[in-house]
Scaffold this active site. Structure first.
Site, PDB file in Angstrom:
ATOM      1  N   CYS A   1      -4.447  -2.284   9.686  1.00 35.19           N
ATOM      2  CA  CYS A   1      -5.326  -3.412   9.390  1.00 35.19           C
ATOM      3  C   CYS A   1      -5.878  -3.270   7.976  1.00 35.19           C
ATOM      4  O   CYS A   1      -6.571  -2.304   7.675  1.00 35.19           O
ATOM      5  CB  CYS A   1      -6.465  -3.487  10.405  1.00 35.19           C
ATOM      6  SG  CYS A   1      -7.533  -4.903  10.097  1.00 35.19           S
TER       7      CYS A   1
ATOM      8  N   CYS B   1      30.955 -15.416 -16.856  1.00 32.76           N
ATOM      9  CA  CYS B   1      30.207 -15.261 -15.599  1.00 32.76           C
ATOM     10  C   CYS B   1      30.065 -13.789 -15.235  1.00 32.76           C
ATOM     11  O   CYS B   1      31.057 -13.057 -15.170  1.00 32.76           O
ATOM     12  CB  CYS B   1      30.930 -16.014 -14.481  1.00 32.76           C
ATOM     13  SG  CYS B   1      30.119 -15.868 -12.871  1.00 32.76           S
TER      14      CYS B   1
ATOM     15  N   ASN C   1      -3.037   1.361  15.530  1.00 34.14           N
ATOM     16  CA  ASN C   1      -3.207   0.413  14.427  1.00 34.14           C
ATOM     17  C   ASN C   1      -3.701   1.155  13.198  1.00 34.14           C
ATOM     18  O   ASN C   1      -4.890   1.347  13.007  1.00 34.14           O
ATOM     19  CB  ASN C   1      -4.180  -0.700  14.859  1.00 34.14           C
ATOM     20  CG  ASN C   1      -4.355  -1.757  13.782  1.00 34.14           C
ATOM     21  OD1 ASN C   1      -4.022  -1.524  12.622  1.00 34.14           O
ATOM     22  ND2 ASN C   1      -4.894  -2.906  14.159  1.00 34.14           N
TER      23      ASN C   1
END
Lengths: 425, 455
Positions: free
Chosen positions: A137, A381, A134
């Site tokens: 975090c 367009c 990890n």
């Protein structure tokens, strides 16, 4: 019937749907329920060193949009707040009872080799299939020089990954934080450190909203708020881009990717696979509706693969990557033009006002009898797609690709002062 | 065999009457309102707004509900239509804004519930916000308004907002007009008409005098003398006669009288037959028929001389009558009242059909009788010209003639609402009153009074 079995760096699961390291995988009770519901694997909520962290009360904040709840979710919860031994015992029991499922353990200990050396054998002893580091975090832990504080420094990513690789036989997945400017930097670092795979994205630093009565950012904890980690359907585009960047990077040599970030349906899953993921981690959708959502994910993905003739996950993984190119490789001669199906049009005028106010004034408005009529002015367009997006009726406004006369990209374009001059033959 | 007319009050208990005359369509909860508001596409140049006689910016007020800006939502409605609360309840939205909602193109019959949302916003304003507008500095100008129905009230509010002093005069004891006396009780439950009048009057500068009849208690010439301008909004005080045998019998009554009794008296004291026939095809007929049922009549039959396409009551009104147990019979023209021993016993109708050119034809030999001890006539209302007959006001086809600035042929006298030409709708009356007020304000603020008619 498509084969959804997954073998991700040696970690086997009956399907690619894993629950991400988060509250749904915090303890045995939840994980058993998840496996009973059919999830292919879990990444157990991050373990740390004892004494365990303390979590606040009032942890989540939701972004709702136009009647839809939780299109985005932020949280200020930290890693597991239970003793290490409790988690370890539960992981062992669960893995024993569900040998066919993937059980990966997320880890976060201080950025010191001794700490990693100490925890790895304990985890290995559970029989877990792998570990996920990890490094993402974004709150609370990062202020203690863990989590994103590591993930944001490629040298630390490399270093910790190497420690892990040197001290365990388990496959090492490095979870990357999106709170950086270039996802390739930590990805390269992980590879240098010997990572078997990367997983991304972790949550994005966020303030989900402000309580305007109390003048406090949400979620409110005793009159104060803090930044949290943002996830859920709204982060999917950010995740797809970062995953695609890694998947197409030649130096990363096709490092396996476990995709994370707002996956809520089989269709999201298919897109994550197409952009280079091999397994899929889900959290917010399960937190919103419960574990039962995996049924339709498996069913829908399988049906779609059958329809498209993809037999295995490998057939889908990275399928869109050859077409994911830098802007400079887009053909500037390509042109698409909007077309309004007058039969399907409900005359709400949303395309008209969007084009008139904010785009290229290429929709005309007229009255035919008492009926409004909106028509594309084709010469004006530019094919921006805005009208098609604002139209509330499916397939009413469609973009019609025009015949293309050759290819011209920006590097060769006459307007480019630094253009590459075509070689004279 | 002798019969006595079975017309009686107190057929139902107080508790039953409370239920039967409570709000027919309860309000949306906040959650329901937000869900419904979020369904709105927020159309540009929205067809719903074009279909509203008062031109309320409907997408704007609905979006404000979705965003939680209730004050802004209510203000958007009320600045176009100060009676937005009663219009939300009585408007035939299915032939106005909701008919034009583009959602019908995707799923017929599922437009945004504009009326219900409008009620949600205006209720919020009346419950929380009070009067959202403030008066301009007083101008010292005085304007008399004859008729305190929707047109008169809307006119009074707009004039008061511009700083003028308004005297609102009505033949009835209470202001409100049809909202107070002429609409089914369950459409404007909980004394809504009076609450709305109170809300509107909070702008200040409006006085009310009731029980005063034009042409009887005062004359137009007097008003012209005492006030800077006059607005006529007397509505339709008369009812059309059917011109058939037995119309004067006991038990034969105008539907408007029946409805007015229900609105102004204790419901328990209002007599109703056991078998009731309502003749007519408009909202008054439906309001009378349904209320007769809800007052305790066993059988109520609404009979209209033509088909449902020609009925001025909308299809949802007709369905409302049918779900309330009213039998609807079409293509039947009343030929006479049937009596037994001189007492009303029923109505005889001739069956009819449409001819090739779309006209109605009835066969006097092909008849049927609907038994009745009470007959309610709702075959149309008329403008009674008597109060202005001596004045220089042009009346054509039974209505006061006005120009585009709502001016009558009498200098300084304006008119609007049902007593002038146009759709007889509450919301159209509100528009007339509002626009007439603007025209009067412009005229009174312009030193040179010689501007020509039209704009």
């Amino acid at each position: 019937m498509a084969d959804l079995r997954s073998n991700f760096v040696g970690i086997k699961s009956p399907n690619p749907f894993w629950l991400a390291s988060a509250p749904p995988t915090d303890k045995e009770y939840n994980v058993r329920r998840a496996f009973e519901a059919g999830w292919g694997g879990v990444v157990w909520k991050t373990l740390g060193e004892d004494p365990p962290v303390v979590n606040v009360s009032s942890r989540y904040g939701s972004l709702n949009y136009n009647g839809t709840r939780m299109i985005g979710l932020n949280n200020i919860e930290l890693i597991s707040d239970r003793p290490l031994a409790t988690n370890i015992a539960e992981i062992k029991d669960v893995k024993r009872d569900y040998p066919d499922r993937a059980v990966v353990v997320s880890l976060m200990v201080p950025c010191e080799e001794e700490s990693w050396k100490a925890i790895l054998p304990i985890v290995e002893d559970t029989g877990a299939d792998g570990i996920e580091l990890n490094f993402g975090c974004p709150h609370g832990m990062s202020e203690r020089n863990m989590g994103a504080a590591v993930g944001q420094v490629p040298e630390y990513v490399e270093m910790v990954t190497r420690w892990c690789k040197q001290n365990t036989r388990m496959p090492v997945i490095v979870k990357l934080t999106p709170n950086i400017t270039n996802i390739l930097m930590p990805a390269h670092a992980a590879l240098r450190g010997g990572a078997d795979a990367v997983s991304l994205i972790n949550t994005i630093q966020s303030v989900i909203g402000v309580d305007l009565d109390r003048m406090v950012p949400m979620p409110v904890v005793g009159g104060k708020g803090t930044h949290g980690g943002y996830c859920g359907p709204a982060v999917k585009p950010i995740a797809l881009r970062m995953i695609g960047d890694i998947a197409r990077d030649p130096e990363l040599c096709g490092i396996p990717i476990s995709g994370i970030g707002g996956i809520s349906t089989w269709r999201d899953a298919a897109e994550f696979l197409a952009m280079g993921s091999s397994t899929l981690q889900v959290c917010t959708a399960a937190m919103h509706y419960g574990f039962r959502i995996v049924d339709d994910m498996i069913d829908g993905l399988s049906a779609w693969m059958d329809e498209k003739g993809y037999a295995t996950l490998e057939d889908v993984t990275g399928r869109a990557i050859p077409n994911f190119v830098p802007w400079n490789k887009l053909n500037l001669k390509f042109r698409t033009i909007a077309n309004i199906d007058q039969e399907a049009c409900v005359r709400c005028g949303l395309c008209y006002i969007a084009c008139e106010d904010t785009s290229h004034q290429s929709i005309s408005k007229s009255l035919v009898g008492n009926e409004r009529r909106y028509e594309i002015i084709e010469e004006e367009c530019v094919g921006c797609n805005l009208c098609a997006h604002v139209c509330p009726v499916d397939d009413c406004i469609t973009m019609q690709p025009q015949p293309v006369d050759g290819e011209l990209t920006w590097p060769e374009h006459p307007n480019n002062p630094n253009r590459v001059v075509a070689a004279v033959s | 065999m002798t019969r006595t007319p079975d017309i009686a009050s107190s057929r139902l208990s107080d508790a039953e009457l409370v239920v039967n005359f409570s709000d027919a369509h309860p309000p949306l909860t906040k959650e329901q309102a937000v869900v419904e508001a979020e369904r709105c596409f927020f159309c540009y140049d929205a067809p719903c707004t074009e279909a509203c006689p008062t031109g309320i910016d409907i997408p704007k007020f609905i979006r404000a509900i979705a965003t939680g800006n209730m004050k802004g939502s209510a203000r958007t409605i009320l600045e176009s239509n100060i009676l937005g609360g009663s219009c939300a309840r009585v408007c035939p939205t299915e032939i106005l804004c909701e008919e034009k909602c583009v959602h019908n193109a995707r799923e017929e019959g599922h437009p945004i519930r504009i009326g219900a949302l409008q009620r949600h916003a205006t209720d919020w304003q009346m419950d929380h916000g009070g009067q959202p507008f403030t008066r301009a500095p007083e101008t010292g100008r005085r304007i008399a308004i004859v008729g305190a129905g929707p047109a008169g009230l809307a006119c009074a509010h707009r004039l008061a907002m511009h700083g003028h002093d308004v005297m609102l005069i009505d033949a009835h004891a209470q202001p409100g007009g049809l909202n107070e006396y002429g609409v089914a009780a369950y459409k404007l439950a909980d004394d809504f008409a009076q609450r709305e009048v109170d809300f509107l009057m909070k702008i200040g500068g409006i006085s009310f005098e009731g029980n005063r009849k034009l042409g009887q208690d005062f004359s137009l010439t007097e008003l012209r003398r005492d006030y800077d301008a006059v607005f006529l909004s007397m509505g339709l005080a008369g009812v059309r006669a059917m011109g058939i045998e037995g119309e004067a019998l006991d038990g034969v009554q105008d539907a408007v009288t029946f409805i007015e009794a229900l609105r102004s008296r204790d419901k328990k004291a209002v007599p109703v037959g056991r078998q009731v026939v309502v003749i007519g095809g408009g909202n008054t007929a439906v309001d009378a028929a349904v209320q007769a049922r809800r007052l305790g009549a066993d059988d109520v039959t609404l009979v209209y001389r033509r088909g449902h396409e020609q009925m001025s009551a909308t299809s949802s009104e007709r369905e409302w009558a049918q779900t309330n147990g009213v039998t609807v019979r079409l293509w039947s023209s009343p030929s006479r009242m049937v009596t037994e021993d001189g007492v009303l016993a029923g109505v005889e109708f001739s069956r009819g059909k449409a001819t090739a050119d779309g006209r109605a034809t009835y066969d006097p030999k092909d008849t049927f009788i609907v038994p009745a001890d009470m007959v309610l006539k709702a075959v149309g209302q008329l403008f009674v010209t008597d109060p202005i007959s001596g004045e220089s006001i042009l009346v054509e086809n039974g209505r006061i003639v006005v120009d585009r600035s709502y001016r009558t042929t009498m200098e300084g006298v304006y008119a609007g609402g049902d007593c002038t030409v146009g759709e007889d709708l509450t919301v159209a009356a509100v528009r007339d009153g509002r626009d007439a007020a603007e025209a009067m304000h412009l005229a009174l603020s312009t030193p040179d009074q010689s501007e020509t008619s039209g704009q």
